[in-house]
Design a protein around this motif. Structure first.
Motif, PDB file in Angstrom:
ATOM      1  N   LEU A 114       0.828  -1.202   0.000  1.00 19.20           N
ATOM      2  CA  LEU A 114       0.000   0.000   0.000  1.00 19.20           C
ATOM      3  C   LEU A 114       0.865   1.256   0.000  1.00 19.20           C
ATOM      4  CD1 LEU A 114      -2.997  -0.695   2.423  1.00 19.20           C
ATOM      5  CD2 LEU A 114      -3.122  -0.087   0.012  1.00 19.20           C
ATOM      6  N   SER A 115       1.952   1.223   0.756  1.00 19.41           N
ATOM      7  CA  SER A 115       2.866   2.365   0.805  1.00 19.41           C
ATOM      8  C   SER A 115       3.497   2.618  -0.565  1.00 19.41           C
ATOM      9  CB  SER A 115       3.969   2.120   1.842  1.00 19.41           C
ATOM     10  OG  SER A 115       3.433   1.891   3.117  1.00 19.41           O
ATOM     11  N   VAL A 116       3.940   1.543  -1.208  1.00 19.37           N
ATOM     12  CA  VAL A 116       4.526   1.670  -2.547  1.00 19.37           C
ATOM     13  C   VAL A 116       3.495   2.221  -3.525  1.00 19.37           C
ATOM     14  CG1 VAL A 116       5.479   0.370  -4.494  1.00 19.37           C
ATOM     15  CG2 VAL A 116       6.186  -0.183  -2.166  1.00 19.37           C
ATOM     16  N   PHE A 117       2.290   1.681  -3.462  1.00 20.32           N
ATOM     17  CA  PHE A 117       1.208   2.107  -4.350  1.00 20.32           C
ATOM     18  C   PHE A 117       0.917   3.600  -4.186  1.00 20.32           C
ATOM     19  CE2 PHE A 117      -3.371   2.838  -4.787  1.00 20.32           C
ATOM     20  CZ  PHE A 117      -3.536   2.512  -6.115  1.00 20.32           C
ATOM     21  N   ALA A 138       1.803   6.621  -6.872  1.00 21.15           N
ATOM     22  CA  ALA A 138       0.691   7.422  -7.377  1.00 21.15           C
ATOM     23  C   ALA A 138       0.873   8.907  -7.076  1.00 21.15           C
ATOM     24  CB  ALA A 138      -0.621   6.923  -6.770  1.00 21.15           C
ATOM     25  N   CYS A 139       1.522   9.233  -5.947  1.00 17.31           N
ATOM     26  CA  CYS A 139       1.689  10.639  -5.540  1.00 17.31           C
ATOM     27  C   CYS A 139       2.978  11.267  -6.065  1.00 17.31           C
ATOM     28  CB  CYS A 139       1.680  10.745  -4.016  1.00 17.31           C
ATOM     29  SG  CYS A 139       0.095  10.358  -3.266  1.00 17.31           S
ATOM     30  N   ASN A 140       3.934  10.447  -6.491  1.00 11.67           N
ATOM     31  CA  ASN A 140       5.218  10.994  -6.940  1.00 11.67           C
ATOM     32  C   ASN A 140       5.098  11.981  -8.105  1.00 11.67           C
ATOM     33  OD1 ASN A 140       8.194  10.990  -6.757  1.00 11.67           O
ATOM     34  ND2 ASN A 140       8.068  10.060  -8.790  1.00 11.67           N
ATOM     35  N   PRO A 141       4.172  11.773  -9.070  1.00 13.67           N
ATOM     36  CA  PRO A 141       4.029  12.776 -10.144  1.00 13.67           C
ATOM     37  C   PRO A 141       3.700  14.177  -9.619  1.00 13.67           C
ATOM     38  CG  PRO A 141       2.949  10.749 -10.792  1.00 13.67           C
ATOM     39  CD  PRO A 141       3.373  10.565  -9.373  1.00 13.67           C
ATOM     40  N   LEU A 142       2.966  14.275  -8.499  1.00 13.51           N
ATOM     41  CA  LEU A 142       2.680  15.590  -7.919  1.00 13.51           C
ATOM     42  C   LEU A 142       3.957  16.262  -7.432  1.00 13.51           C
ATOM     43  CD1 LEU A 142      -0.540  14.781  -5.820  1.00 13.51           C
ATOM     44  CD2 LEU A 142      -0.414  15.964  -8.017  1.00 13.51           C
ATOM     45  N   GLY A 153      -5.258 -11.192   0.733  1.00 10.38           N
ATOM     46  CA  GLY A 153      -6.514 -10.793   1.347  1.00 10.38           C
ATOM     47  C   GLY A 153      -7.241  -9.731   0.531  1.00 10.38           C
ATOM     48  N   THR A 154      -8.044  -8.926   1.219  1.00  5.28           N
ATOM     49  CA  THR A 154      -8.890  -7.929   0.553  1.00  5.28           C
ATOM     50  C   THR A 154      -8.076  -6.911  -0.228  1.00  5.28           C
ATOM     51  OG1 THR A 154     -10.514  -8.162   2.326  1.00  5.28           O
ATOM     52  CG2 THR A 154     -10.706  -6.233   0.925  1.00  5.28           C
ATOM     53  N   VAL A 155      -6.995  -6.421   0.373  1.00  3.15           N
ATOM     54  CA  VAL A 155      -6.145  -5.440  -0.318  1.00  3.15           C
ATOM     55  C   VAL A 155      -5.530  -6.061  -1.565  1.00  3.15           C
ATOM     56  CG1 VAL A 155      -4.081  -3.991  -0.105  1.00  3.15           C
ATOM     57  CG2 VAL A 155      -5.668  -4.173   1.808  1.00  3.15           C
ATOM     58  N   GLY A 156      -5.202  -7.335  -1.498  1.00  2.00           N
ATOM     59  CA  GLY A 156      -4.681  -8.028  -2.679  1.00  2.00           C
ATOM     60  C   GLY A 156      -5.677  -8.056  -3.809  1.00  2.00           C
ATOM     61  N   MET A 157      -6.979  -8.184  -3.479  1.00  2.00           N
ATOM     62  CA  MET A 157      -8.017  -8.151  -4.508  1.00  2.00           C
ATOM     63  C   MET A 157      -8.085  -6.775  -5.162  1.00  2.00           C
ATOM     64  SD  MET A 157     -11.021 -10.298  -2.557  1.00  2.00           S
ATOM     65  CE  MET A 157     -12.182 -10.143  -3.903  1.00  2.00           C
ATOM     66  N   LEU A 158      -7.980  -5.717  -4.347  1.00  6.82           N
ATOM     67  CA  LEU A 158      -8.052  -4.356  -4.891  1.00  6.82           C
ATOM     68  C   LEU A 158      -6.837  -4.033  -5.750  1.00  6.82           C
ATOM     69  CD1 LEU A 158      -9.393  -2.421  -1.772  1.00  6.82           C
ATOM     70  CD2 LEU A 158     -10.676  -3.166  -3.770  1.00  6.82           C
ATOM     71  N   LEU A 159      -5.677  -4.571  -5.359  1.00  6.72           N
ATOM     72  CA  LEU A 159      -4.441  -4.284  -6.090  1.00  6.72           C
ATOM     73  C   LEU A 159      -4.097  -5.388  -7.087  1.00  6.72           C
ATOM     74  CD1 LEU A 159      -2.156  -2.922  -3.215  1.00  6.72           C
ATOM     75  CD2 LEU A 159      -3.580  -1.631  -4.793  1.00  6.72           C
ATOM     76  N   SER A 160      -5.045  -6.315  -7.317  1.00  6.99           N
ATOM     77  CA  SER A 160      -4.732  -7.476  -8.155  1.00  6.99           C
ATOM     78  C   SER A 160      -4.311  -7.085  -9.566  1.00  6.99           C
ATOM     79  CB  SER A 160      -5.940  -8.421  -8.207  1.00  6.99           C
ATOM     80  OG  SER A 160      -7.077  -7.763  -8.739  1.00  6.99           O
ATOM     81  N   VAL A 161      -5.083  -6.193 -10.175  1.00  7.72           N
ATOM     82  CA  VAL A 161      -4.763  -5.803 -11.555  1.00  7.72           C
ATOM     83  C   VAL A 161      -3.508  -4.924 -11.623  1.00  7.72           C
ATOM     84  CG1 VAL A 161      -5.598  -4.556 -13.581  1.00  7.72           C
ATOM     85  CG2 VAL A 161      -7.100  -6.127 -12.382  1.00  7.72           C
ATOM     86  N   PRO A 162      -3.343  -3.913 -10.747  1.00  7.27           N
ATOM     87  CA  PRO A 162      -2.071  -3.181 -10.756  1.00  7.27           C
ATOM     88  C   PRO A 162      -0.856  -4.092 -10.563  1.00  7.27           C
ATOM     89  CG  PRO A 162      -3.667  -1.947  -9.498  1.00  7.27           C
ATOM     90  CD  PRO A 162      -4.319  -3.250  -9.851  1.00  7.27           C
TER      91      PRO A 162
END
Length: 353
Positions: A37-40, A44-48, A305-314
């Motif tokens: 989650l931290s990496v994600f 995502a915020c690095n372009p800002l 788990g659940t977070v893995g499902m949300l990040l599955s495609v990324p």
């Protein structure tokens, strides 16, 4: 005597190594999930931060501003969604009862066309409350992971400070100190662009869904907007899953007409965002077949788990981009691709030959 291992031995050793690594990741999921989650968030915020540097804003100041933005947005969202989630959980028994009554009406309508269905048996197979329970459990699970918010936030801060030097470190680690291999830069740039654009599109999807549900007077619109934002990371399947609970709730609240309008809202939003906006921003489609998307959802959900499902495609996209960047892994990346990407790859190979 030939001392080289056979092909079957190599496959067996590689399979065993993968199983050991996956078992280690699963047993250490309590550490791996907050790190991912931290990496994600950092990617995502690095372009800002990079955009602020173009205007000669010091990196320290830009990182502080980005972190403040994350904290303010996080607390606002947690407060609003948390309250809505609690109200939704308290009203769940009433919603289930009303949905059962709606199903009874449906059975009555089918009976007029000589289609006789046992209502109890229909409810046992198609319990409409399950979809609402799944949505509630999903958001609760994500909230449980975010209890490590301080740890995740500190990790994001250090990652943003180190972001500039990461490409150089990767080159040195892969024995390319002169930065001659462009594939490494292509991989890092592709991952960064994908995650940043996907987050932006998902955020727009969630805001639009929440706003239009508010106009339709569907209860807990903030909850459903957040669900649409999270599940937009899972293309095709995610948009359908995110639409089910608000459509059922609209059916309970306002009847068939508003439920149909709610379904139409999700269809239009996901068609525009998924088929027009996102491919235009990325320059190409997702590049993953629907089967791979579904299987990755199951695999990463089992592993993390659940977070893995949300990040599955990324996560699967990162694996695919990494495989495309290596000569030996392109064949496997091709197996993960959809039909359009496969045709484009074949055409490119014919041009090169």
């Amino acid at each position: 005597m030939n001392s080289q291992p056979s092909a079957s031995t190599k496959v067996l050793l590689c399979t065993a190594a993968i199983v050991v690594v996956l078992a280690g990741i699963k047993s250490a999921s309590t550490i791996v999930v907050p790190f991912l989650l931290s990496v994600f968030i950092a990617v995502a915020c690095n372009p800002l931060v990079t955009k602020a540097a173009q205007y000669r804003v010091p990196r320290l100041l830009s990182v502080i501003l980005v972190i403040l933005l994350i904290v303010i947005f996080g607390f606002m969202l947690t407060g609003l969604v948390g309250q809505s989630l609690n109200e939704f959980s308290e009203s769940m028994p009433d919603y289930k009862q009303q949905l059962s009554e709606q199903f009874q009406w449906l059975v009555g309508q089918l009976a007029q066309f000589n289609i006789h269905v046992d209502r109890e048996q229909l409810l046992s197979y198609l319990d409409p409350g399950i979809a609402m329970n799944m949505a509630s459990n999903l958001l609760t699970s994500v909230g449980a992971v975010m209890t490590n918010f301080l740890l995740i936030l500190l990790t994001v801060v250090f990652m943003l400070f180190e972001a500039e030097s990461i490409p150089k470190k990767v080159h040195v680690a892969l024995d390319d100190p002169d930065m001659k291999t462009k594939q490494i830069d292509k991989f890092l740039s592709s991952v960064k662009d994908y995650l940043a654009i996907k987050t932006l599109v998902s955020l727009a999807t969630g805001v639009l869904a929440g706003f239009l549900l508010y106009l339709l007077d569907v209860n807990h619109y903030m909850l459903w907007g957040t669900l649409a934002f999270l599940l937009n990371y899972v293309p095709n399947i995610g948009s359908m899953i995110a639409a089910i609970p608000p459509v059922l709730l609209a059916l309970v609240q306002h009847g068939v007409g508003v439920a149909g309008a709610t379904a139409a809202v999700f269809v239009v939003i996901n068609t525009v965002m998924g088929n027009i906006v996102e491919p235009r921003l990325m320059g190409r489609g997702m590049g993953l077949s629907t089967l791979v998307v579904f299987l990755s959802l199951i695999f990463w959900g089992w592993l993390l788990g659940t977070v893995g499902m949300l990040l599955s495609v990324p996560l699967t996209m990162i694996v695919k981009i990494a495989l495309e960047s290596t000569q030996g892994g392109r064949w496997f990346a091709l197996l993960l691709s959809d039909e359009q990407s496969t045709d484009a790859t074949i055409q490119k190979m014919r041009q090169e030959s």
